[in-house]
Design a protein around this motif. Structure first.
Motif, PDB file in Angstrom:
ATOM      1  N   VAL A  64      -6.973 -20.720  -0.032  1.00 24.46           N
ATOM      2  CA  VAL A  64      -5.781 -21.043   0.750  1.00 24.46           C
ATOM      3  C   VAL A  64      -5.827 -20.351   2.108  1.00 24.46           C
ATOM      4  N   PHE A  87      -2.650 -23.776  -9.006  1.00 24.74           N
ATOM      5  CA  PHE A  87      -2.771 -22.719  -8.016  1.00 24.74           C
ATOM      6  C   PHE A  87      -2.436 -21.385  -8.679  1.00 24.74           C
ATOM      7  N   ALA A  91      -2.617 -17.516  -4.750  1.00 23.73           N
ATOM      8  CA  ALA A  91      -2.686 -18.664  -3.851  1.00 23.73           C
ATOM      9  C   ALA A  91      -1.307 -18.991  -3.287  1.00 23.73           C
ATOM     10  N   ALA A  95      -0.186 -19.002   0.538  1.00 24.37           N
ATOM     11  CA  ALA A  95       0.378 -20.210   1.129  1.00 24.37           C
ATOM     12  C   ALA A  95       1.654 -19.890   1.903  1.00 24.37           C
ATOM     13  N   LEU A 102       1.922 -26.250  -1.029  1.00 18.15           N
ATOM     14  CA  LEU A 102       1.058 -26.502  -2.172  1.00 18.15           C
ATOM     15  C   LEU A 102       1.660 -27.566  -3.084  1.00 18.15           C
TER      16      LEU A 102
END
Length: 326
Positions: A64, A87, A91, A95, A102
């Motif tokens: 990411v 994810f 992650a 993000a 996501l």
């Protein structure tokens, strides 16, 4: 919701989902099994979806972070990563820090329901794709300078973004079965001879598209913007004037059209900051004008303008039109 979708169909579905929200999209596969869905809006907003379609995929923080850095470098406004896997917690933290949205299967399913786009899931599930001409995109035909981290989709930042669409015509190419009519262009030197073919039900088409075409080595818009094709290529400019056959409005997007040349389908170019290009909203009261640009190899003698089957249905009518570009 996405279990029956083939891996290559998943990014195509995401592109179609964005197109329903007025994005112009293209899909780019990478050698490592990842995909890129690139999107542009008429406002100039640029979007990117990094896609890992595998069901067993787990995306962590480092990937990411790499994607966010890549988007920063390329000036991407809307950053999305999507997977049919999952994810990690790391992650999701990355993000948030990198302004990346996501989408795992649960989040994507909620978005699809909210946008009333479940019909797209059916269309792109096993055997789906809606009978589209375009199964995918081969590698872009020019190098990308600079090292990028593994697994991050690559989109070169050029004035002209070259789009080449793989041909999937059964029983020969369009060029081998469609007669070419007329000189295919305006002026004393029309260059590439062009004819047009709609793959939809033309008898019940809801949009009539008058069109004209010509070859150009440079494009200059009425606003004074100038564009040139990549080396060893030339532009084919198609001028369109569209109206509907019903009282309802319709939207024509660039993804519905391609120029078939010697077995390869070339997609509509996106000329940054140019106005008057697809997509356009069409109604029955006035002809709506737009132009489309295709970049094809130098020496091309003939091509076929193709409209894919789908909604709205398109019927072509050849006319001599005034062009919006010089």
């Amino acid at each position: 919701m996405f279990e029956e979708m083939d891996e290559p169909a998943f990014p195509e579905f995401l592109a179609a989902f964005w197109e329903e929200k007025d994005w112009e999209t293209s899909v780019q596969p990478n050698d490592d099994g990842t995909y890129l869905v690139a999107g542009d809006k008429e406002s100039g907003t640029r979007g990117l979806i990094g896609v890992r379609p595998g069901k067993d995929t787990e995306i962590g923080a480092s990937e990411v972070e790499q994607f966010a850095a890549f988007c920063d470098e390329k000036g991407v406004d809307v950053r999305v990563m999507a997977t049919r896997g999952r994810f990690t917690t790391g992650a999701r933290s990355a993000a948030d820090a990198g302004d990346v949205h996501l989408l795992d299967p649960n989040e994507l399913a909620s978005s699809v329901r909210d946008e009333k786009a479940t019909h797209l899931v059916d269309e792109y599930s096993t055997g789906g794709g809606g009978g589209s001409l375009f199964d995918g995109l081969p590698a872009l035909p020019f190098p990308v300078s600079g090292g990028l981290p593994s697994g991050v989709p690559v989109v070169p930042v050029l004035v002209v973004v070259v789009v080449v669409l793989a041909a999937v015509f059964a029983g020969g190419t369009l060029a081998s079965v469609v007669p070419f009519v007329g000189g295919g262009g305006a002026g004393d030197n029309p260059g590439v001879a062009v004819t047009a073919l709609s793959l939809g039900d033309t008898d019940n088409a809801t949009v009539v598209v008058a069109w004209d075409a010509r070859q150009q080595d440079e494009i200059r818009t009425k606003a004074g913007q100038a564009y040139r094709p990549p080396e060893n290529e030339t532009f084919v400019v198609v001028q369109l004037a569209a109206s509907t056959t019903t009282n309802s409005t319709a939207v024509l997007r660039g993804g519905r059209f391609a120029l078939a040349v010697n077995g390869t389908n070339y997609g509509v170019q996106r000329l940054r900051n140019a106005t008057g290009m697809l997509p356009i909203q069409v109604d029955a009261t006035n002809e709506t004008r737009a132009f489309a640009v295709f970049s094809v190899p130098e020496g091309t003698e003939a091509g076929t303008l193709v409209a894919t089957a789908g909604d709205p249905g398109v019927r072509f009518e050849r006319e001599h039109l005034a062009f919006q570009v010089e």
